[in-house]
Motif scaffolding. Structure first.
Motif, PDB file in Angstrom:
ATOM      1  N   HIS A   1     -25.766  27.117  -9.123  1.00 30.02           N
ATOM      2  CA  HIS A   1     -25.127  26.652  -7.887  1.00 30.02           C
ATOM      3  C   HIS A   1     -23.972  25.690  -8.171  1.00 30.02           C
ATOM      4  N   THR A   2     -24.138  24.863  -9.214  1.00 31.40           N
ATOM      5  CA  THR A   2     -23.030  23.976  -9.588  1.00 31.40           C
ATOM      6  C   THR A   2     -21.802  24.789  -9.961  1.00 31.40           C
ATOM      7  N   LEU A   3     -22.027  25.771 -10.853  1.00 34.94           N
ATOM      8  CA  LEU A   3     -20.903  26.588 -11.299  1.00 34.94           C
ATOM      9  C   LEU A   3     -20.304  27.364 -10.137  1.00 34.94           C
ATOM     10  N   PHE A   4     -21.187  27.812  -9.239  1.00 34.20           N
ATOM     11  CA  PHE A   4     -20.735  28.580  -8.080  1.00 34.20           C
ATOM     12  C   PHE A   4     -19.766  27.746  -7.244  1.00 34.20           C
ATOM     13  N   GLN A   5     -20.136  26.480  -6.988  1.00 37.66           N
ATOM     14  CA  GLN A   5     -19.280  25.622  -6.164  1.00 37.66           C
ATOM     15  C   GLN A   5     -17.959  25.309  -6.869  1.00 37.66           C
ATOM     16  N   PHE A   6     -18.043  25.067  -8.193  1.00 36.96           N
ATOM     17  CA  PHE A   6     -16.799  24.819  -8.936  1.00 36.96           C
ATOM     18  C   PHE A   6     -15.898  26.046  -8.901  1.00 36.96           C
ATOM     19  N   GLN A   7     -16.531  27.212  -8.976  1.00 38.05           N
ATOM     20  CA  GLN A   7     -15.770  28.455  -8.906  1.00 38.05           C
ATOM     21  C   GLN A   7     -15.019  28.539  -7.577  1.00 38.05           C
ATOM     22  N   LEU A   8     -15.728  28.201  -6.481  1.00 37.66           N
ATOM     23  CA  LEU A   8     -15.090  28.233  -5.162  1.00 37.66           C
ATOM     24  C   LEU A   8     -13.939  27.234  -5.091  1.00 37.66           C
ATOM     25  N   MET A   9     -14.167  26.062  -5.688  1.00 31.06           N
ATOM     26  CA  MET A   9     -13.112  25.050  -5.694  1.00 31.06           C
ATOM     27  C   MET A   9     -11.852  25.592  -6.370  1.00 31.06           C
TER      28      MET A   9
END
Lengths: 118, 506
Positions: free
Chosen positions: B109-117
């Motif tokens: 989920h951390t990586l997912f949010q950074f990806q969206l950013m």
């Protein structure tokens, strides 16, 4: 000065590309490091070369200055490429331990028709 | 007016909170991640409504005026891309949670949010160096997501992906250095102003930089001859990640559309002929590579990956025309192909996880064989571009826009033959997977029935197909909006006035 800088960038790039094409993890990491050094110097030079001058406007008189923007850009580029190299080392190690091979390319047997072992 | 920066700041806040505070508690992380993505979707809808009026909004960071400070620019195109990203992200996230993919490795989920950013930032920035930074943000998150859940093949394919993209990033920096050396600016609008004043005989460096930038974006958009990372990456990534990566190729397409229209595009004498000359043949070859790949694939995931490649070729063939009509068609097809690719990967995940391997060979039919077959059929119809879903309309619009005598023969034959081959490839795969499987007699010792997919597992794939349906049903209003969008993209004077002049600042 220009000649030295230009040939340094050229040599670093050539070494980087050569090592990148070795297709084994360690040379590839070294190659990418060389490439990033080359590009850092290149960006640094993109604001023209001005020797012995500060990157700030002087408030006193007409002192000339060197372009500060490439220095800011190169700082960002250095940080990013350094971080990326660290990530690459970790993933390279993981791939080495998983596959017991340090080859970067994937050999033909990996495209198994049966699709097992995923 | 601070709404414009929210798609960047919000995921950037959620990501570390999830990573540090909730790293041992998957349900908390799930709640936070879904909350973040829903909020992002809300903001994206708000931004799209804001931009629909046709104004170009400029957000100056630190209130420094462009070109000295960094700006974020919101126009219809950016708003559309951010909305597309948020919608896709929510679909993919629910799939990943429902199927438990997110718990098979750490920090999904951390990586997912950074990806969206990173993705949202890349769509919003008005400065090419900032574009580089956001590319790196989305790439470094994608490295983590690519090898999420581990496994020998995945990590090895991930290593290739990382090396390829690091080389691409280095090239990006070389391009930026060359651009800065020759124009003295990296702001997209300001570059357009400067390059237009460069006399033709001194434009060699700028032309080199323009082509270097195009190669970098082509790596992201998976265009021939730098497309070869895509099949291995998409085929070996976990399925929800591959579905999310459907938007990543579009980042490359967006960047070409933005930079090569505003800064190097039509009307900028030194560089206007470059992009179209090289982009169009590359796109045609990409269509061919994708189509033959679909025919030749022996596993399901590579098959879908090659079909994504073909769709990128089709998309870029329309972008390469650099005219408002063709761009409208390209944007419609871009939205369509994002959902089609995501849907295929999500359906394939449901099927593959029950069959134990994604090889194209008959095995005993799984539970809900008919339902999966129907979903796969729907997604494949969308991807191949057959009626009634939006792929048909998208390809029709593109064919209609590419009518110039020099390119019509190539474009029409490549897209039509490519579609035919894709249909054959998908039909073959579908028959083997779903029909041949029903012909296998069950063994005497009954194997345990495979687990049925629950409502939450099926919903994301169905929503993605539903999006294709909606896109087809509401084709008229959507294409109207996209036509305005395309007009705005080619309105360079308006963009420059907003960014460099007295645009509404934040």
């Amino acid at each position: 000065m220009e000649a030295i800088l230009a040939s340094a960038i050229g040599v670093l790039t050539a070494a980087g590309v050569y090592l990148l094409l070795r297709l084994r993890t360690f040379p590839v990491i070294l190659g990418l490091a060389f490439l990033s050094y080359a590009v850092n110097v290149f960006i640094f030079a993109s604001g023209r070369l001005a020797i012995d001058q500060s990157p700030i406007l002087s408030r006193y008189g007409e002192a000339s200055y060197t372009d500060p923007l490439p220095q800011a850009l190169v700082l960002t580029a250095i940080v990013i490429s350094f971080g990326m190299t660290a990530v690459l080392v970790m993933i390279g190690l993981a791939a080495y331990f998983e596959a017991e091979s340090d080859r970067v390319d994937i050999d033909a047997t990996d495209d198994r028709a049966d699709g097992e072992g995923k | 007016m601070h709404w414009i920066i929210l798609p960047v700041v919000m995921p950037a806040l959620f990501a570390p909170i999830i990573g540090f505070v909730m790293r041992h508690d998957i349900s908390m992380a799930r709640i936070a991640s879904v909350t973040g993505t829903v909020l992002l979707l809300g903001v994206a809808v708000g931004l799209a409504m804001m931009a629909a009026g046709g104004e170009t909004f400029v957000y100056r960071l630190g209130d420094w005026p462009a070109p000295f400070g960094i700006v974020l620019v919101l126009d219809r195109l950016s708003a559309l891309m951010v909305l597309l990203t948020a919608t896709l992200a929510l679909i993919v996230l629910i799939h990943a949670i429902a199927t438990g993919w997110d718990a098979r490795g750490k920090h999904f989920h951390t990586l997912f949010q950074f990806q969206l950013m990173g993705i949202c930032g890349a769509f919003l920035t008005g400065d090419v160096f900032n574009l580089f930074v956001f590319f790196e943000v989305l790439l470094i998150a994608s490295y983590g997501l690519m090898i999420h859940a581990g496994g020998r093949d995945r990590v090895r394919a991930g290593l290739q992906y990382v090396v390829m993209n690091l080389a691409g990033s280095t090239l990006f920096l070389f391009a930026l250095g060359t651009l800065y050396a020759s124009t003295g600016t990296l702001n997209i609008a300001d570059m357009a102003r400067v390059i237009a004043t460069i006399p033709a005989e001194e434009a060699a460096l700028v032309r080199v930089a323009a082509i270097l930038l195009m190669i970098v974006f082509a790596v992201k958009a998976a265009l021939f001859p730098v497309q070869f990372w895509l099949p291995a990456t998409y085929a070996n990534a976990s399925a929800p990640v591959a579905a999310l990566f459907a938007i990543m190729t579009k980042v490359g397409a967006y960047a070409i559309l933005r930079v090569h229209t505003i800064s190097f595009g039509p009307g900028i004498a030194p560089t206007e002929d470059l992009a179209a000359t090289w982009l169009f043949p590359a796109a045609i070859v990409t269509i061919a590579v994708g189509a033959f790949g679909v025919l030749g694939a022996r596993r399901l995931m590579p098959l879908i990956a090659f079909s994504v490649l073909g769709s990128m070729g089709t998309l870029m063939a329309a972008v390469a025309a650099f005219s408002p009509d063709a761009t409208m068609a390209a944007l419609y097809y871009l939205v369509h192909s994002t959902f089609a690719a995501a849907c295929l990967f999500l359906v394939a995940d449901l099927v593959v996880s029950r069959r134990g391997g994604d090889g194209l060979r008959p095995v005993l039919a799984t539970a809900q064989n008919g339902l999966f077959a129907a979903l796969f059929f729907g997604a494949a119809v969308g991807m191949a571009g057959m009626p009634p879903l939006s792929g048909f309309l998208g390809k029709l619009l593109i064919l209609d826009a590419l009518r110039e005598p020099g390119i019509m023969a190539w474009a029409w034959s490549a897209i039509l033959i490519g579609s035919l081959l894709t249909i054959v490839g998908f039909a073959r795969a579908g028959s083997i997977l779903f029909w041949s499987s029903t012909a296998i007699e069950a063994p005497l010792v009954a194997k345990p029935e495979t687990r049925k997919a629950g409502a939450w597992e099926l919903a994301p794939a169905m929503v993605a197909i539903g999006m294709l349906g909606l896109l087809a049903v509401f084709a008229l209003p959507v294409s109207g909006y996209l036509e305005d969008t395309a007009q705005q993209i080619f309105d360079r004077a308006g963009y420059m006035a907003a960014v460099l002049g007295t645009g509404t600042g934040g």
